[in-house]
Design a protein around this motif. Structure first.
Motif, short mmCIF file in Angstrom:
data_model
loop_
_atom_site.label_atom_id
_atom_site.label_comp_id
_atom_site.label_asym_id
_atom_site.label_seq_id
_atom_site.Cartn_x
_atom_site.Cartn_y
_atom_site.Cartn_z
N ASN A 41 11.47 0.47 5.88
CA ASN A 41 12.57 0.76 4.96
C ASN A 41 12.39 0.27 3.44
N PHE B 10 18.58 7.71 -1.29
CA PHE B 10 18.70 8.94 -0.39
C PHE B 10 19.40 10.18 -0.92
N VAL B 88 9.49 10.82 2.10
CA VAL B 88 9.88 9.62 1.60
C VAL B 88 9.01 9.47 0.20
N ARG B 107 14.47 8.50 0.24
CA ARG B 107 14.45 9.35 1.46
C ARG B 107 15.03 10.66 1.00
N THR B 109 15.72 14.40 2.51
CA THR B 109 15.88 15.64 3.64
C THR B 109 16.25 16.86 3.10
#
Lengths: 115, 111
Positions: A41, B10, B88, B107, B109
């Motif tokens: 991460n 994100f 990513v 990240r 999605t």
């Protein structure tokens, strides 16, 4: 065209054992070569690089790599693995004559260190 | 110095939505890059810039656009997101032949 091949997508070693991660490259001009490490991460962090001069390059955290032109290789080694070395490692190549600095990355090798 | 920062960290998008990823660097680097990282494929270059006001296509540019209006910022846009763009995304910056410095990643999605 340049390319990079990392042999072995997963490597597992015991703590204290030798770490050897393999990288072979293809380049029609003298290459610049890099090893990066990626912890979970996180982004990529430079371990070491070869541009010119001494073919044995020392990096951070006890890692080193040797540029072997005749074998078109730049393998990464560490004499004694530590648990904290568990991560993904990427080899990359760029052209020494490049005016863009673009890197071509290998597919990556995940290093597992067993206690 | 913050180095290379990326916003957001994100994001979840629905197919067809658009978004912009922001990359900022405070090292006065001329060169900036956008990569995507997918399992087993390493990092692939999407677009890059060799200076303010300039951009160029990398290895996988389709479906993405970029802009470099200021030297310190490099924006990556998705006009109509597709599930294949789930990945990513990493931004990096460098001097011409120096090492690249990477941001922490975004990240994304796409559902």
């Amino acid at each position: 065209a340049q390319s990079v091949t990392q042999l072995g997508s997963h490597v597992s070693v015991s703590e204290g054992a030798l770490v050897l991660l393999r990288c072979n490259y293809s380049s029609s001009v003298p290459p610049y070569l890099f090893w990066y490490v990626q912890y979970p991460n996180q982004g990529l962090q430079l371990l070491l690089k070869y541009t010119t001069g001494a073919t044995l390059v020392k990096g951070i955290n006890g890692f080193e790599a040797e540029f072997k032109k005749s074998e078109t290789s730049f393998h990464l080694t560490k004499p004694s693995a530590h648990m904290s070395d568990a991560a993904e490692y990427f080899c990359a190549v760029s052209r020494s004559s490049s005016n863009t600095g673009k890197l071509i990355f290998g597919q990556g090798t995940t290093l597992q260190v067993k206690p | 110095n913050a180095g290379v920062t990326q916003t957001p960290k994100f994001r979840v998008l629905k197919t067809g939505q658009s978004m912009t990823l922001l990359c900022a660097q405070d090292m006065n680097h001329e060169y900036m890059y956008w990569y995507r990282q997918d399992p087993g494929m390493g990092l692939r270059l999407i677009h890059y810039s060799v200076g303010e006001g300039t951009t160029a296509k990398g290895e996988v540019p389709d479906g993405y656009n970029v802009s470099r209006l200021k030297k310190q910022n490099f924006l990556l846009g998705l006009e109509s997101a597709a599930p294949s763009q789930t990945s990513v995304y990493f931004c990096a910056s460098s001097y011409q032949l120096g090492e690249q410095y990477f941001g922490p990643g975004t990240r994304l999605t796409v559902t």
